[in-house]
Design a protein around this motif. Structure first.
Motif, PDB file in Angstrom:
ATOM      1  N   VAL A 328       0.863  -1.183   0.000  1.00  0.00           N
ATOM      2  CA  VAL A 328       0.000   0.000   0.000  1.00  0.00           C
ATOM      3  C   VAL A 328       0.896   1.228   0.000  1.00  0.00           C
ATOM      4  O   VAL A 328       1.756   1.383   0.867  1.00  0.00           O
ATOM      5  CB  VAL A 328      -0.928   0.033   1.231  1.00  0.00           C
ATOM      6  N   TYR A 329       0.680   2.094  -0.997  1.00  0.00           N
ATOM      7  CA  TYR A 329       1.507   3.290  -1.139  1.00  0.00           C
ATOM      8  C   TYR A 329       0.644   4.537  -0.939  1.00  0.00           C
ATOM      9  O   TYR A 329      -0.368   4.722  -1.621  1.00  0.00           O
ATOM     10  CB  TYR A 329       2.161   3.329  -2.523  1.00  0.00           C
ATOM     11  N   LEU A 330       1.057   5.371  -0.013  1.00  0.00           N
ATOM     12  CA  LEU A 330       0.395   6.651   0.246  1.00  0.00           C
ATOM     13  C   LEU A 330       1.144   7.740  -0.498  1.00  0.00           C
ATOM     14  O   LEU A 330       2.378   7.818  -0.414  1.00  0.00           O
ATOM     15  CB  LEU A 330       0.403   6.948   1.747  1.00  0.00           C
ATOM     16  N   CYS A 331       0.414   8.583  -1.236  1.00  0.00           N
ATOM     17  CA  CYS A 331       1.074   9.662  -1.972  1.00  0.00           C
ATOM     18  C   CYS A 331       1.465  10.761  -0.985  1.00  0.00           C
ATOM     19  O   CYS A 331       0.634  11.569  -0.553  1.00  0.00           O
ATOM     20  CB  CYS A 331       0.160  10.229  -3.060  1.00  0.00           C
ATOM     21  N   ALA A 332       2.744  10.795  -0.632  1.00  0.00           N
ATOM     22  CA  ALA A 332       3.245  11.794   0.317  1.00  0.00           C
ATOM     23  C   ALA A 332       3.203  13.193  -0.292  1.00  0.00           C
ATOM     24  O   ALA A 332       3.078  14.186   0.429  1.00  0.00           O
ATOM     25  CB  ALA A 332       4.664  11.431   0.740  1.00  0.00           C
ATOM     26  N   SER A 333       3.333  13.285  -1.601  1.00  0.00           N
ATOM     27  CA  SER A 333       3.248  14.592  -2.254  1.00  0.00           C
ATOM     28  C   SER A 333       1.892  15.233  -1.988  1.00  0.00           C
ATOM     29  O   SER A 333       1.803  16.412  -1.619  1.00  0.00           O
ATOM     30  CB  SER A 333       3.473  14.452  -3.760  1.00  0.00           C
ATOM     31  N   LEU A 334       0.808  14.454  -2.167  1.00  0.00           N
ATOM     32  CA  LEU A 334      -0.527  14.999  -1.930  1.00  0.00           C
ATOM     33  C   LEU A 334      -0.731  15.325  -0.451  1.00  0.00           C
ATOM     34  O   LEU A 334      -1.393  16.306  -0.111  1.00  0.00           O
ATOM     35  CB  LEU A 334      -1.594  14.010  -2.388  1.00  0.00           C
ATOM     36  N   ALA A 335      -0.176  14.505   0.424  1.00  0.00           N
ATOM     37  CA  ALA A 335      -0.315  14.773   1.851  1.00  0.00           C
ATOM     38  C   ALA A 335       0.330  16.104   2.221  1.00  0.00           C
ATOM     39  O   ALA A 335      -0.039  16.725   3.215  1.00  0.00           O
ATOM     40  CB  ALA A 335       0.305  13.643   2.662  1.00  0.00           C
ATOM     41  N   GLN A 336       1.293  16.537   1.417  1.00  0.00           N
ATOM     42  CA  GLN A 336       1.935  17.836   1.618  1.00  0.00           C
ATOM     43  C   GLN A 336       1.267  18.939   0.796  1.00  0.00           C
ATOM     44  O   GLN A 336       1.789  20.042   0.702  1.00  0.00           O
ATOM     45  CB  GLN A 336       3.417  17.743   1.249  1.00  0.00           C
ATOM     46  N   GLY A 337       0.131  18.613   0.192  1.00  0.00           N
ATOM     47  CA  GLY A 337      -0.609  19.624  -0.563  1.00  0.00           C
ATOM     48  C   GLY A 337      -0.046  19.903  -1.933  1.00  0.00           C
ATOM     49  O   GLY A 337      -0.285  20.969  -2.505  1.00  0.00           O
ATOM     50  N   LEU A 338       0.679  18.953  -2.507  1.00  0.00           N
ATOM     51  CA  LEU A 338       1.333  19.179  -3.796  1.00  0.00           C
ATOM     52  C   LEU A 338       0.787  18.193  -4.810  1.00  0.00           C
ATOM     53  O   LEU A 338       1.005  16.988  -4.709  1.00  0.00           O
ATOM     54  CB  LEU A 338       2.848  19.010  -3.644  1.00  0.00           C
ATOM     55  N   THR A 339       0.063  18.706  -5.813  1.00  0.00           N
ATOM     56  CA  THR A 339      -0.468  17.830  -6.856  1.00  0.00           C
ATOM     57  C   THR A 339       0.511  17.683  -8.016  1.00  0.00           C
ATOM     58  O   THR A 339       0.484  16.685  -8.725  1.00  0.00           O
ATOM     59  CB  THR A 339      -1.790  18.390  -7.403  1.00  0.00           C
ATOM     60  N   ARG A 340       1.354  18.664  -8.231  1.00  0.00           N
ATOM     61  CA  ARG A 340       2.288  18.624  -9.354  1.00  0.00           C
ATOM     62  C   ARG A 340       3.448  17.691  -9.030  1.00  0.00           C
ATOM     63  O   ARG A 340       3.701  17.374  -7.862  1.00  0.00           O
ATOM     64  CB  ARG A 340       2.806  20.023  -9.669  1.00  0.00           C
ATOM     65  N   PRO A 341       4.167  17.221 -10.045  1.00  0.00           N
ATOM     66  CA  PRO A 341       5.332  16.372  -9.779  1.00  0.00           C
ATOM     67  C   PRO A 341       6.459  17.177  -9.152  1.00  0.00           C
ATOM     68  O   PRO A 341       6.516  18.405  -9.279  1.00  0.00           O
ATOM     69  CB  PRO A 341       5.722  15.878 -11.179  1.00  0.00           C
ATOM     70  N   LEU A 342       7.342  16.495  -8.468  1.00  0.00           N
ATOM     71  CA  LEU A 342       8.567  17.113  -7.973  1.00  0.00           C
ATOM     72  C   LEU A 342       9.662  16.914  -9.009  1.00  0.00           C
ATOM     73  O   LEU A 342       9.666  15.924  -9.759  1.00  0.00           O
ATOM     74  CB  LEU A 342       9.005  16.501  -6.643  1.00  0.00           C
ATOM     75  N   THR A 343      10.596  17.824  -9.051  1.00  0.00           N
ATOM     76  CA  THR A 343      11.754  17.643  -9.916  1.00  0.00           C
ATOM     77  C   THR A 343      12.594  16.487  -9.386  1.00  0.00           C
ATOM     78  O   THR A 343      12.512  16.132  -8.194  1.00  0.00           O
ATOM     79  CB  THR A 343      12.612  18.918  -9.942  1.00  0.00           C
ATOM     80  N   PRO A 344      13.418  15.876 -10.220  1.00  0.00           N
ATOM     81  CA  PRO A 344      14.291  14.809  -9.721  1.00  0.00           C
ATOM     82  C   PRO A 344      15.142  15.244  -8.532  1.00  0.00           C
ATOM     83  O   PRO A 344      15.356  14.467  -7.599  1.00  0.00           O
ATOM     84  CB  PRO A 344      15.146  14.474 -10.950  1.00  0.00           C
ATOM     85  N   MET A 345      15.625  16.500  -8.536  1.00  0.00           N
ATOM     86  CA  MET A 345      16.409  16.969  -7.399  1.00  0.00           C
ATOM     87  C   MET A 345      15.534  17.114  -6.167  1.00  0.00           C
ATOM     88  O   MET A 345      15.974  16.836  -5.042  1.00  0.00           O
ATOM     89  CB  MET A 345      17.082  18.307  -7.732  1.00  0.00           C
ATOM     90  N   GLY A 346      14.286  17.565  -6.347  1.00  0.00           N
ATOM     91  CA  GLY A 346      13.378  17.656  -5.210  1.00  0.00           C
ATOM     92  C   GLY A 346      13.137  16.303  -4.580  1.00  0.00           C
ATOM     93  O   GLY A 346      13.120  16.161  -3.346  1.00  0.00           O
ATOM     94  N   LEU A 347      12.960  15.278  -5.398  1.00  0.00           N
ATOM     95  CA  LEU A 347      12.772  13.922  -4.890  1.00  0.00           C
ATOM     96  C   LEU A 347      14.041  13.410  -4.228  1.00  0.00           C
ATOM     97  O   LEU A 347      13.995  12.776  -3.167  1.00  0.00           O
ATOM     98  CB  LEU A 347      12.352  12.997  -6.031  1.00  0.00           C
TER      99      LEU A 347
END
Length: 889
Positions: A328-347
């Motif tokens: 089970v994978y929780l989208c941590a990006s959405l939990a932080q209020g971010l719908t857009r992708p992160l850049t590779p450096m951000g990840l």
């Protein structure tokens, strides 16, 4: 130089031929090569289209205004004769195909095959035209001409614009393929297109040609098959449609629709045929390595034919496997209020941050911090967390959904919906072991001391937090003349310190929230949720609201400066930003903006991504917000006035609650008054840890950006900003001489594609299932009311403004802001908004907090709000009930 070939047989084509025959033809040729049952045919190449487009003067038409582009391009192509060489090539190829059949005239399907079609990221399904049962060379040429024109239908032009595909770069080829005398036909998906489950095959079938199913003209049979691996397949659903319409070929060409009666009483497919189709689909999927959308037909002899295969582009990519069995994978990006992708450096940065959290919080010893902890996963440019162990733990089930109730409430709902899945049954675990870890972290960061200090001396607790900020500023001090390698080391070192901000700073605000919960119990019904929201309005010591009000104050000063006001009203924000960097803005605007950015230039929209420019680098957004502020003319609606009014309303609410409690108990009234005073003195600090975190990330960005400048100067990157499309380990290898320019190009293209993805799953299972898609949304009722989570009490009715990206957003004062999600970088827009509707978030997410403090009604966690509400549509937001009522359009 040899003349270009205008036709080529399908069996001679493969994936490498896409530029000259388009996606559909290349895919069919690829399938023929590996012996799939595909009807024979040929492609009319893009060279033929280029020839007719040149004759039609299409390059001149491309300069037409977008609203008329499609119409004029179609007219130009239809008015241009098919070039003689092209016509001869098509006739010859068609006659060759006829010679393989019983007669001189063979019935064929003529279908468009664009170079931007049937691709892994954009299927273009149904965007160009298809002509069935075309008989005779003249009829084929006419269908080819109409297919060329269909590249410029309004829907195709709009689709390309939406997907960021240059009209001039798209070429059109044509597939001419022998018709199958279909007794039954339809479509097949090798993954459930609704739930995303990869182990299911979904088949729609109906008698006659597949066009009836593809076009939606018929209610087909619907079959869902579960693939149990080596155990075989199971038909989990076989729903018979009425199949009231059948598309049949006409003698001599064309098709007709035949009305059928009693179709719901007889299945289109036998179990053996279903099994054959599932097997075919799985083989096609295995060949391409991704789920496929397949069109098929079965002829009178029972032969299954494959007439088209393309990727299912709507499915979200899966994280890499993280263990055996269901994950089970929780989208941590959405939990932080971010719908857009992160850049590779951000990840990459967050891999280091989460590695530090895993080490400190859970005692995990990681061999490589740059790789992140085992639970960290990436899919579609978003960060996911493997929360399988959480769901298999009684402690995890108790704590994590409650935390999400505050941050992203719908994610909590989805996780709780999985509690009854036997594959995720709770396993025995040591509560004492968990308690020891929590105690160790609390002792290390002196959390009990901070809690006691917060209760007894809030001002001293706030000073303690300020000293943490001073230590962080010392951490980000860099000696002069450092090398690029030393800057990279500094960035990694600072990222390793980021997690420590949370236990050092957040306990102050957490104590306030804890006091609020206790006070609600002591008040025994006199302090409900709506009143609590009122008490939390206009909190002091909130860094985000202080920043917003500071920007408003700057806007107020600039309003009285004629030169500054004229520049803001009459110049695009991007041009103003360029002038700011040159020091050429009107003096008052230049000075005021510089002072604001000196204090808050580390902030940004989507600021948790190290790869996103800060306001100090590009102040376009800030300048756009200032321009919006100049449109607010009502003094009573001025944000500072509203904020002061909110503070008074909060004080009034406190007095009222205390009075209600005093009627029952004087002692309880004293406790409630003291508790609510502490709440207002402490809870505003909840944004401080985020501000500190973003300051550190801004410093990391600065260091990595300097490394990018060095790499670009050495010719190892095209542009300094390309460094943010590498990961930290790749930057280190680049400093050693590795050339990653091609990798950066590929990642930028992938990032741009993911930016256009509108739907991101909150929770994703390892078999591809999106659990949220299995439930009927609460908002899907007949009244049209959208249901979310109450975030800020009050009711407002006003026009909506749907904003997907705040940079350059235009917001009229009083409009209801409808957004996917927000972070503190969005909040300056809240100052003039009349209300807020968010697709993501919980009652204590950033947007909810700021909305309460500004006293604007807000509802969060509203599924698909930005799709179901249109800009300009009148909307009523009931922030206490969590309801949004769009007026009929």
């Amino acid at each position: 130089m040899a003349a270009p070939a205008f036709t080529v047989e399908l069996h001679r084509l493969g994936a490498e031929d896409l530029p000259r025959v388009g996606g559909k033809a290349a895919n069919l040729g690829e399938l023929i090569r590996v012996a799939f049952p595909v009807p024979p045919g040929f492609a009319v190449t893009t060279a033929a289209y280029e020839q007719v487009a040149t004759d039609a003067g299409l390059d001149r038409v491309l300069g037409t205004e977008p609203a008329r582009l499609g119409e004029q391009a179609r007219a130009a192509l239809l008015a241009t004769p098919v070039p003689a060489a092209v016509a001869d090539a098509v006739r010859t190829a068609y006659l060759g195909l006829a010679q393989t059949s019983a007669g001189d005239d063979v019935a064929v399907a003529v279908r468009s095959s664009a170079t931007a079609e049937d691709l892994p990221w954009a299927s273009f399904a149904g965007q160009q035209d298809t002509y069935l049962n075309v008989v005779g060379a003249d009829a084929v040429l006419d269908a080819v001409r109409r297919c060329w024109a269909s590249l410029w239908t309004d829907r195709a032009v709009s689709y390309r614009a939406t997907n960021g595909i240059d009209h001039a770069a798209v070429q059109l080829a044509i597939v001419v393929q022998r018709m199958v005398d279909a007794q039954v036909a339809g479509v097949l998906f090798t993954a459930d297109p609704v739930t995303g489950k990869r182990t299911r095959t979904v088949i729609d079938a109906s008698p006659g040609l597949g066009e009836a199913v593809v076009s939606g003209a018929v209610n087909p049979d619907h079959v869902v098959v579960e693939d149990s691996g080596g155990l075989g397949i199971t038909i989990v659903e076989h729903r018979l449609g009425d199949k009231a319409v059948e598309v049949r070929p006409l003698p001599g060409g064309g098709t007709k629709q035949v009305t059928r009666i009693g179709g719901e009483s007889q299945a289109s497919l036998t179990e053996a045929q279903i099994a054959a189709l599932v097997s075919l689909g799985r083989r096609v999927e295995a060949h391409y390595g991704s789920p496929q959308d397949i069109e098929w037909a079965i002829d009178a002899a029972g032969t299954v034919w494959l007439t088209q295969a393309r990727p299912i582009t709507t499915l979200h990519p899966l994280p890499s496997p993280g263990g055996d069995g269901l994950r089970v994978y929780l989208c941590a990006s959405l939990a932080q209020g971010l719908t857009r992708p992160l850049t590779p450096m951000g990840l990459s940065a967050f891999r280091v941050v989460t590695a530090s959290a895993a080490r400190i919080g859970f005692g995990l010893a990681l061999a490589d911090a740059l790789a992140g902890p085992p639970a960290f996963r990436v899919a579609g440019g978003r960060a996911f967390a493997d929360v399988t162990p959480v769901l298999r733990s009684s402690i995890g089930r108790a704590l994590v959904p409650r935390l999400l109730d505050i941050m992203e409430s719908r994610s909590a709902v989805v996780l709780r919906s999985l509690f009854d899945d036997p594959r995720l049954a709770v396993r025995p675990s040591s509560r004492w072991r968990f308690a020891r870890r929590v105690l160790a972290v609390a002792v290390r960061f002196r959390v009990p001391v901070t809690v006691v200090l917060s209760l007894l001396r809030p001002a001293a607790a706030r000073r303690r937090v300020n000293r943490v900020g001073d230590r962080l500023r010392a951490l980000t001090t860099v000696k002069p003349a450092v090398t690029p390698a030393q800057r990279l080391d500094q960035a990694v070192r600072v990222l390793g310190e980021v997690f420590q901000i949370l236990p050092s700073v957040f306990p102050v605000a957490a104590t306030g929230l804890g006091v609020l919960a206790v006070t609600q119990k002591v008040a025994a019904g006199a302090l409900d949720d709506a009143t609590s929201h009122e008490v939390l309005r206009s909190l002091p010591y909130n860094t985000t609201t202080e920043m917003d009000l500071e920007l408003w104050a700057l806007g107020t000063r600039l309003r009285s400066d004629p030169a500054a006001a004229a520049a803001l009203r009459g110049t695009p924000a991007a041009d103003l930003a360029a002038r700011y960097r040159e020091g050429a803005l009107p003096a008052e605007l230049q000075r005021g903006l510089a002072a604001f950015l000196g204090r808050h230039g580390h902030r940004a929209v989507a600021e948790i991504d190290v790869g996103v420019p800060r306001w100090a680098e590009d102040p376009s957004y800030v300048l756009g917000v200032l321009a919006n502020y100049l449109r607010l003319d009502d003094p009573a609606s001025a944000p500072d006035v509203v904020f002061a009014r909110g503070a008074q309303a909060a004080e009034t609410a406190v007095v009222a609650v205390v009075a209600r409690v005093r009627r029952r108990s004087r002692l309880r009234a004293v406790l409630v008054r003291a508790g609510l005073r502490r709440v207002r003195q402490l809870v505003g600090m909840r944004e401080t840890h985020k501000d500190y975190l973003i300051r550190l990330l801004a410093h990391v960005r600065e260091q990595i950006g300097a490394v990018g400048t060095d790499l670009a100067a050495r010719g190892l990157l095209h542009d300094p900003a390309d460094v943010f499309f590498l990961e930290l380990a790749e930057v280190r290898s680049a400093l050693g001489g590795a050339d990653h320019r091609e990798l950066v190009t590929d990642r930028r293209a992938e990032f741009d594609r993911e930016l256009r993805r509108r739907r991101v799953p909150r929770v994703l299972l390892s078999d591809g299932t999106e659990p949220e898609a299995l439930a009927v949304p609460a908002s899907a009722d007949v009244t049209g009311v959208l249901v979310g989570t109450p975030a800020s009490a009050g009711t407002v009715t006003a026009p909506a403004r749907v904003v997907l990206d705040p940079v350059g957003a235009y917001l009229e004062p009083g409009e209801i802001l409808v957004v996917p999600s927000t972070d503190p970088g969005w909040t300056p827009l809240f100052l003039t908004a009349g209300g807020l509707v968010m697709e993501m978030g919980g009652p204590n997410s950033h947007g909810a907090v700021v909305a309460r403090e500004y006293g604007i009604p807000a509802v969060v966690g509203v599924p698909d709000a930005t799709v179901r509400i249109s800009t300009g549509q009148e909307v009523t937001v009931d922030g206490a009930a969590g309801l949004v009522r769009p007026a009929p359009e």
